[in-house]
Design a protein around this motif. Structure first.
Motif, PDB file in Angstrom:
ATOM      1  N   GLU A 119       1.241  -1.170   0.062  1.00 32.36           N
ATOM      2  CA  GLU A 119      -0.002  -0.282   0.353  1.00 32.36           C
ATOM      3  C   GLU A 119       0.948   0.958  -0.237  1.00 32.36           C
ATOM      4  N   LEU A 120       0.691   2.095  -0.773  1.00 30.81           N
ATOM      5  CA  LEU A 120       1.343   3.179  -1.101  1.00 30.81           C
ATOM      6  C   LEU A 120       0.874   4.058   0.056  1.00 30.81           C
ATOM      7  N   TYR A 121       1.594   5.361  -0.024  1.00 34.20           N
ATOM      8  CA  TYR A 121       1.487   6.326   1.146  1.00 34.20           C
ATOM      9  C   TYR A 121       1.954   7.811   0.687  1.00 34.20           C
ATOM     10  N   SER A 122       1.195   8.472   1.215  1.00 31.22           N
ATOM     11  CA  SER A 122       2.285   9.945   0.816  1.00 31.22           C
ATOM     12  C   SER A 122       2.025  11.134   2.053  1.00 31.22           C
ATOM     13  N   LEU A 123       2.748  12.006   2.452  1.00 29.40           N
ATOM     14  CA  LEU A 123       2.584  12.837   3.174  1.00 29.40           C
ATOM     15  C   LEU A 123       1.848  14.448   2.404  1.00 29.40           C
ATOM     16  N   SER A 124       1.791  14.519   1.151  1.00 31.61           N
ATOM     17  CA  SER A 124       1.611  15.711   0.091  1.00 31.61           C
ATOM     18  C   SER A 124       0.468  15.247  -0.823  1.00 31.61           C
ATOM     19  N   GLY A 125      -0.071  13.895  -0.520  1.00 29.67           N
ATOM     20  CA  GLY A 125      -1.591  12.984  -1.766  1.00 29.67           C
ATOM     21  C   GLY A 125      -0.988  13.198  -2.977  1.00 29.67           C
ATOM     22  N   GLY A 176       1.403 -10.281   5.237  1.00 25.94           N
ATOM     23  CA  GLY A 176       0.764  -9.143   5.427  1.00 25.94           C
ATOM     24  C   GLY A 176       1.168  -7.854   4.707  1.00 25.94           C
ATOM     25  N   VAL A 177       0.225  -6.031   4.659  1.00 33.09           N
ATOM     26  CA  VAL A 177       0.649  -5.943   3.961  1.00 33.09           C
ATOM     27  C   VAL A 177       1.585  -4.903   4.423  1.00 33.09           C
ATOM     28  N   ILE A 178       2.792  -4.446   3.277  1.00 28.74           N
ATOM     29  CA  ILE A 178       3.896  -3.748   3.866  1.00 28.74           C
ATOM     30  C   ILE A 178       3.265  -2.598   3.472  1.00 28.74           C
ATOM     31  N   SER A 179       3.186  -1.237   4.170  1.00 31.78           N
ATOM     32  CA  SER A 179       2.530   0.221   4.030  1.00 31.78           C
ATOM     33  C   SER A 179       4.371   0.656   3.455  1.00 31.78           C
ATOM     34  N   LEU A 180       4.628   1.492   2.442  1.00 34.87           N
ATOM     35  CA  LEU A 180       5.278   2.725   2.409  1.00 34.87           C
ATOM     36  C   LEU A 180       4.760   3.914   2.317  1.00 34.87           C
ATOM     37  N   LEU A 181       5.741   4.958   3.004  1.00 34.00           N
ATOM     38  CA  LEU A 181       5.623   5.976   2.929  1.00 34.00           C
ATOM     39  C   LEU A 181       6.689   6.918   2.337  1.00 34.00           C
ATOM     40  N   ASN A 182       5.465   7.016   0.885  1.00 34.76           N
ATOM     41  CA  ASN A 182       6.816   7.646   0.763  1.00 34.76           C
ATOM     42  C   ASN A 182       7.337   9.646   0.239  1.00 34.76           C
ATOM     43  N   VAL A 183       8.344   9.401   0.892  1.00 37.04           N
ATOM     44  CA  VAL A 183       8.503  10.822   1.399  1.00 37.04           C
ATOM     45  C   VAL A 183       9.738  11.130   0.697  1.00 37.04           C
ATOM     46  N   SER A 184       9.309  11.004  -0.591  1.00 41.34           N
ATOM     47  CA  SER A 184      10.620  11.613  -1.409  1.00 41.34           C
ATOM     48  C   SER A 184      10.598  13.030  -2.018  1.00 41.34           C
ATOM     49  N   ASP A 185       9.494  13.386  -1.628  1.00 36.20           N
ATOM     50  CA  ASP A 185       8.854  15.126  -2.382  1.00 36.20           C
ATOM     51  C   ASP A 185       8.830  15.919  -0.847  1.00 36.20           C
ATOM     52  N   VAL A 186       9.253  15.328   0.782  1.00 36.39           N
ATOM     53  CA  VAL A 186       9.599  15.741   1.147  1.00 36.39           C
ATOM     54  C   VAL A 186      10.435  15.839   2.185  1.00 36.39           C
ATOM     55  N   GLN A 187      11.590  15.359   1.311  1.00 37.76           N
ATOM     56  CA  GLN A 187      13.373  14.942   2.292  1.00 37.76           C
ATOM     57  C   GLN A 187      14.377  16.376   2.642  1.00 37.76           C
ATOM     58  N   ASP A 188      13.052  17.775   1.995  1.00 41.60           N
ATOM     59  CA  ASP A 188      13.973  18.736   2.397  1.00 41.60           C
ATOM     60  C   ASP A 188      13.102  19.258   3.885  1.00 41.60           C
ATOM     61  N   ARG A 189      11.749  18.433   4.015  1.00 36.34           N
ATOM     62  CA  ARG A 189      11.576  18.271   5.666  1.00 36.34           C
ATOM     63  C   ARG A 189      11.420  17.381   6.972  1.00 36.34           C
ATOM     64  N   PRO A 190      12.936  16.498   7.044  1.00 37.30           N
ATOM     65  CA  PRO A 190      12.870  15.883   7.282  1.00 37.30           C
ATOM     66  C   PRO A 190      12.579  15.292   8.721  1.00 37.30           C
TER      67      PRO A 190
END
Length: 521
Positions: free
Chosen positions: A119-125, A242-256
């Motif tokens: 399952e792919l997730y994102s903080l920016s959507g 089990g589902v592997i949930s991945l939070l893709n943060v490549s677009d907010v790397q400058d906000r660690p």
């Protein structure tokens, strides 16, 4: 018994079990990979937490991939951040090649390409299902870390939360937070809070407001709001995996600080909402916190205390946490002491600081009869690591330099078309796509301020009207007084009085003479 035989016996005694395990690889002695010296991590020990460390390019990401794949195959859900966006390939079977087949053969296994439920997730959507949390769920400590506030500013933020809680003002998004801040700093609430909460200076309020606006301008303010992410969606299975949930943060790397703190907020939510589970044969969920040093960098004491508490207590909820970073020293001692499983990739010693870090790392490992650990740690190859874990009885295992298993899925990202299609077909992407705007602090305070303004306006209008009426009455009174005091009014008054008294005493009041008429009457 030869040294090799002693080594095999020691490894097998430490790592063999009839319980379900994660098979990490085979141990190495004097440069030889010994397939029968299998290195395993018991599933029931995964909630004793762990550390995956090593220099950049040493293979940490692929080690995480191996962990995630085998946990998923064992029916254990996984959550992990995808810092560079190159873990999405876990969803697709890998492609065999000579190098992979050779590695599998050396380890005494067979390479079988396989994909896993992801399952792919994102903080920016923009790169997956939108992950959100309300401002209230974050709380003042985590928000202070995101906004990089000093102690005084963090104290003011705590006042905002205390007031909102006392007055039943739900703070959902950043608009709510800004509204409460303005209301208490410069609005009607400034006087209200003075006695019980203290005052908020304009300079401190201005600093916090600028931090909020800066976050909004970077396009990630959308992580605060509804619909808030339901942590139950992390504990899912598909066809027994089990589902592997991945939070893709490549677009907010400058906000660690943003994504690392968000992940900690999810952990805190898991701790508060999951029931006690005790010792399970396998964990309910395993959490991997990549680039963990970002979580602890410049962290205030209150923040570190919250992390320590979550790590210490969440084990009883059936959740395991693995911190991933370059140096063990990136993790505070109070947290490091709670990590029972260690996977250490190669370390570099190019600088005095590196050498000191190496020395400190060596001290954290049990003594070995087979390795000189400080020398070994600087000579490990890519895809190799020094491992010690807890066996099924909770006892640290023999230290083992390990040739690690290769991932069964693609070691890299999905192609963009496949990635986009995977996201669009997700039910969770649809579930969290559109934000919800409930009545919260912003609407409540706006309505309250409008009512106050209306009441003030009505009071002023009533005051003005009262003054007008008073003036009019005064003018009327003045006119009557003037009229009564005029000469004509006084003459009329005298005549009226004279006439009244004449009637009372029988006196004639006329001045005309009698008998003087024209006809002699």
């Amino acid at each position: 018994m030869s040294k090799k035989e002693q080594f095999i016996a020691a490894i097998q005694k430490s790592y063999q079990t009839d319980k379900p395990v994660i098979h990490l690889g085979s141990a190495i002695l004097d440069g030889e990979i010994i397939s029968e010296a299998r290195v395993n991590l018991p599933l029931r020990m995964m909630n004793r937490h762990g550390l995956v460390a090593g220099a950049t390019g040493s293979g940490k990401t692929r080690t995480l991939q191996v962990f995630a794949e085998q946990l998923s195959a064992a029916g254990v859900p996984v959550f992990m951040s995808d810092i560079k966006g190159d873990l999405s390939g876990i969803a697709q079977p890998g492609k065999t090649n000579a190098a992979l087949e050779e590695r599998a053969q050396i380890l005494g296994t067979v390479f079988e390409p396989k994909g896993f439920p992801v399952e792919l997730y994102s903080l920016s959507g923009n790169k997956g299902a939108q992950m959100r949390a309300t401002v209230l769920e974050f709380g003042p400590i985590l928000l202070s870390k995101i906004f990089e506030l000093n102690e005084t500013q963090a104290g003011v933020l705590a006042i905002l939360f205390k007031y909102a809680d006392d007055k039943d003002l739900p703070m959902v998004d950043l608009n709510d937070l800004k509204k409460v801040l303005n209301y208490l700093a410069e609005g009607p609430g400034a006087t209200e809070i003075k006695a019980d909460y203290g005052t908020i200076s304009a300079s401190t309020a201005g600093t916090i407001l600028r931090k909020i606006v800066a976050l909004e301008q970077q396009g990630v303010g959308t992580i605060f709001g509804e619909r808030s992410f339901d942590i139950a969606d992390l504990i899912n299975k598909v066809d027994g995996q089990g589902v592997i949930s991945l939070l893709n943060v490549s677009d907010v790397q400058d906000r660690p600080a943003l994504f690392s703190t968000f992940m900690l907020s999810l952990l805190a939510e898991l701790y508060h909402k999951l029931p006690e589970a005790g010792d399970l044969d396998k964990p309910k969920l395993v959490f991997f916190l990549d680039e963990a040093h970002l979580l602890f960098k410049d962290a205030p004491k209150a923040f570190l205390e919250q992390i320590e508490q979550v790590v210490r207590l969440i084990r009883s909820k059936g959740v395991g946490i693995f911190f991933c970073t370059q140096m063990a020293q990136d993790v505070p001692v109070s947290v490091l002491g709670q990590l029972g499983n260690r996977v250490q990739h190669v370390l570099r010693a190019f600088t005095p600081q590196d050498a000191e870090g190496l020395k400190q790392t060596v001290k954290t490992y049990p003594k070995s009869d087979f390795y000189t650990i400080d020398q070994l740690l600087t000579t490990l190859g890519i895809g190799q690591a020094l491992i010690t874990v807890l066996n099924e009885k909770g006892i640290p295992t023999e230290v083992a330099a390990t040739h690690l298993m290769p991932p069964a899925s693609i070691m890299g990202p999905m192609v963009q078309a496949d990635y986009d299609n995977h996201v669009q077909q997700s039910d969770l992407y649809t579930k969290y796509k559109d934000p919800v705007d409930p009545e919260s602090a912003y609407e409540i305070l706006t309505k309250r301020m409008e009512e106050q303004a209306r009441a003030e306006t009505e009071a002023k209008e009533a005051e003005v009207q009262a003054k007008v009426e008073a003036k009019k009455e005064k003018e009327q009174t003045s006119m009557i007084s003037d009229a009564l005091n005029s000469p004509l009014a006084k003459q009329i008054g005298r005549e009226v009085v004279r006439g009244v008294f004449g009637m009372l005493f029988g006196k004639k009041t006329s001045t005309r003479k009698s008998g003087g008429g024209l006809f002699g009457f």
